[in-house]
Design a protein around this motif. Structure first.
Motif, PDB file in Angstrom:
ATOM      1  N   TYR A 161       0.812  -1.207   0.000  1.00  0.00           N
ATOM      2  CA  TYR A 161       0.000   0.000   0.000  1.00  0.00           C
ATOM      3  C   TYR A 161       0.850   1.264   0.000  1.00  0.00           C
ATOM      4  O   TYR A 161       0.328   2.365  -0.154  1.00  0.00           O
ATOM      5  N   THR A 164       1.902   3.972  -5.121  1.00  0.00           N
ATOM      6  CA  THR A 164       0.654   4.307  -5.813  1.00  0.00           C
ATOM      7  C   THR A 164       0.328   3.299  -6.905  1.00  0.00           C
ATOM      8  O   THR A 164      -0.783   3.314  -7.434  1.00  0.00           O
ATOM      9  N   THR A 217     -11.875   1.507   3.213  1.00  0.00           N
ATOM     10  CA  THR A 217     -11.061   2.565   2.617  1.00  0.00           C
ATOM     11  C   THR A 217     -11.386   2.687   1.134  1.00  0.00           C
ATOM     12  O   THR A 217     -11.463   1.681   0.424  1.00  0.00           O
ATOM     13  N   ALA A 219      -9.779   4.646  -2.173  1.00  0.00           N
ATOM     14  CA  ALA A 219      -8.670   5.419  -2.726  1.00  0.00           C
ATOM     15  C   ALA A 219      -9.040   5.886  -4.126  1.00  0.00           C
ATOM     16  O   ALA A 219      -9.533   5.110  -4.949  1.00  0.00           O
ATOM     17  N   ARG A 223      -5.768  10.174  -3.125  1.00  0.00           N
ATOM     18  CA  ARG A 223      -6.138  10.350  -1.722  1.00  0.00           C
ATOM     19  C   ARG A 223      -6.936   9.138  -1.248  1.00  0.00           C
ATOM     20  O   ARG A 223      -7.492   8.379  -2.055  1.00  0.00           O
ATOM     21  N   THR A 224      -7.004   8.976   0.072  1.00  0.00           N
ATOM     22  CA  THR A 224      -7.801   7.903   0.659  1.00  0.00           C
ATOM     23  C   THR A 224      -8.893   8.501   1.541  1.00  0.00           C
ATOM     24  O   THR A 224      -8.729   9.594   2.101  1.00  0.00           O
ATOM     25  N   ASN A 242      -7.983  10.637   4.505  1.00  0.00           N
ATOM     26  CA  ASN A 242      -6.718  10.104   5.017  1.00  0.00           C
ATOM     27  C   ASN A 242      -6.946   9.020   6.059  1.00  0.00           C
ATOM     28  O   ASN A 242      -6.386   9.043   7.159  1.00  0.00           O
ATOM     29  N   GLU A 244      -6.979   4.714   6.312  1.00  0.00           N
ATOM     30  CA  GLU A 244      -6.708   3.434   5.660  1.00  0.00           C
ATOM     31  C   GLU A 244      -6.874   2.297   6.663  1.00  0.00           C
ATOM     32  O   GLU A 244      -6.551   2.429   7.839  1.00  0.00           O
TER      33      GLU A 244
END
Length: 340
Positions: A161, A164, A217, A219, A223-224, A242, A244
């Protein structure tokens, strides 16, 4: 080249080959001896019966990573004696979770050319109820509090993770009907109050609130986000940025999660936080190391999570309110669940 010269070369080659082979044998024996010694110095592990049903006394189950014949098997210890002797089940899993007598076990199937993976739903005696093919390398697994829903996440490309360039696949199965939603990316996304569509969405790290609701989560766009999911409506609604690998507290009021923080290495970007779902206030925990795991709540005030250890991973624990200090809970273990 004379005959005598050829004989000298041949004899030299034979001697060198014998030396190399002897060295290899001695090295392998040394490694084997080291593993035996490490196992002897580690936790006691014995074969036995492991049940996912509540029994007298609360229990902790996990994937055993201690060297020896029971490595990678699901094992159990009394919750009050986490460093005590382990009972190993004989069932091997890469990732595991359990609740209310239901287990989810993500396994590798070793082939001649490549490994494949599967998700196996287990009953309270760790017997297989149903299996599903998994699209990639297992990374997360969860069971709903009732045991009626199970979820898992795999990497379908990439294996971390941190960067990217990865893609995940997350599935949810109803154990009463065996209906499967094999890709949560097909759910309708509501982002900042508006319908949202993008080709780069990834969903991972399900944690259940009940037999219909969950958190996960999302993504997208670099961004998450924490999303609230609805199985029946097939929707995902963003709540907070933000976040996760969320983990819902037993009382349903807080989310433990890993958060990317600024000013640290991009190879180790996460710290363990807790989010109050009513106020959206974030609280950093006293664990200041990089956490790449989906934390587990052992109760309403304490978190358990994995960190790298001598044999793969150890389990650590820290208060959820930001006080106290992190301490090691169990050596040579990963993928925990509490029963009872």
């Amino acid at each position: 080249m004379t005959r005598s010269t050829r004989m000298v070369i041949l004899l030299t080659a034979v001697v060198l080959l014998g030396t190399v082979c002897t060295g290899a044998v001695l090295h392998a024996a040394h490694r084997s001896g080291m593993r035996d010694r490490q196992q002897a110095d580690g936790p006691a592990v014995r074969a036995g019966t492991v049940s996912l049903r509540s029994a007298p006394g609360r229990r902790l189950v996990f994937r055993n990573l201690a060297w020896g014949p029971h490595r990678d098997e699901i094992a159990t210890v009394p919750a009050g004696r986490p460093q005590g002797p382990r009972t190993a089940s004989g069932v091997k899993c890469l990732r595991f979770h359990a609740a209310a007598g239901t287990g989810i076990c993500l396994q590798a199937v070793h082939g001649a050319l490549e490994d494949t993976y599967r998700a196996v739903v287990l009953d309270s005696h760790l017997r297989e109820l149903h299996r599903f093919p998994a699209a990639g390398i297992p990374t997360r697994a969860r069971v709903s509090p009732s045991g009626h829903l199970v979820a898992w996440t795999v990497f379908v490309s990439g294996d971390s993770y941190a960067g990217t360039h990865f893609s995940t696949r997350t599935a949810i199965v109803d154990t009463r009907t065996w209906k499967i939603d094999d890709n949560l990316e097909t759910f309708h996304i509501v982002k900042d109050g508006h319908p949202y569509h993008a080709a780069d969405t990834n969903i991972w790290g399900v944690t259940f609130s009940d037999d219909n609701g969950f958190y996960a989560t999302l993504a997208t766009g670099g961004r998450t986000y924490l999303v609230r999911g609805d199985v029946t409506a097939r929707t995902l609604t963003t709540l907070h940025a933000n976040v996760e690998c969320p983990s819902l507290s037993p009382d349903g009021t807080r989310i433990a999660y890993k958060k990317r923080v600024k000013g640290v290495s991009q190879d180790a970007p996460w710290r363990l936080y807790v989010l109050d779902l009513r106020t959206m206030k974030e609280t950093p925990t006293a664990e200041h190391r990089n956490i790449d795991d989906q934390a587990l709540w052992s109760d309403d005030s304490t978190l358990v999570y994995a960190l790298p250890g001598d044999y793969g991973s150890d389990l650590w624990t820290v208060p959820a309110d930001g006080t106290g200090a992190a301490r090691r809970l169990v050596t040579s273990a990963v993928a925990p669940a509490y029963l009872g």
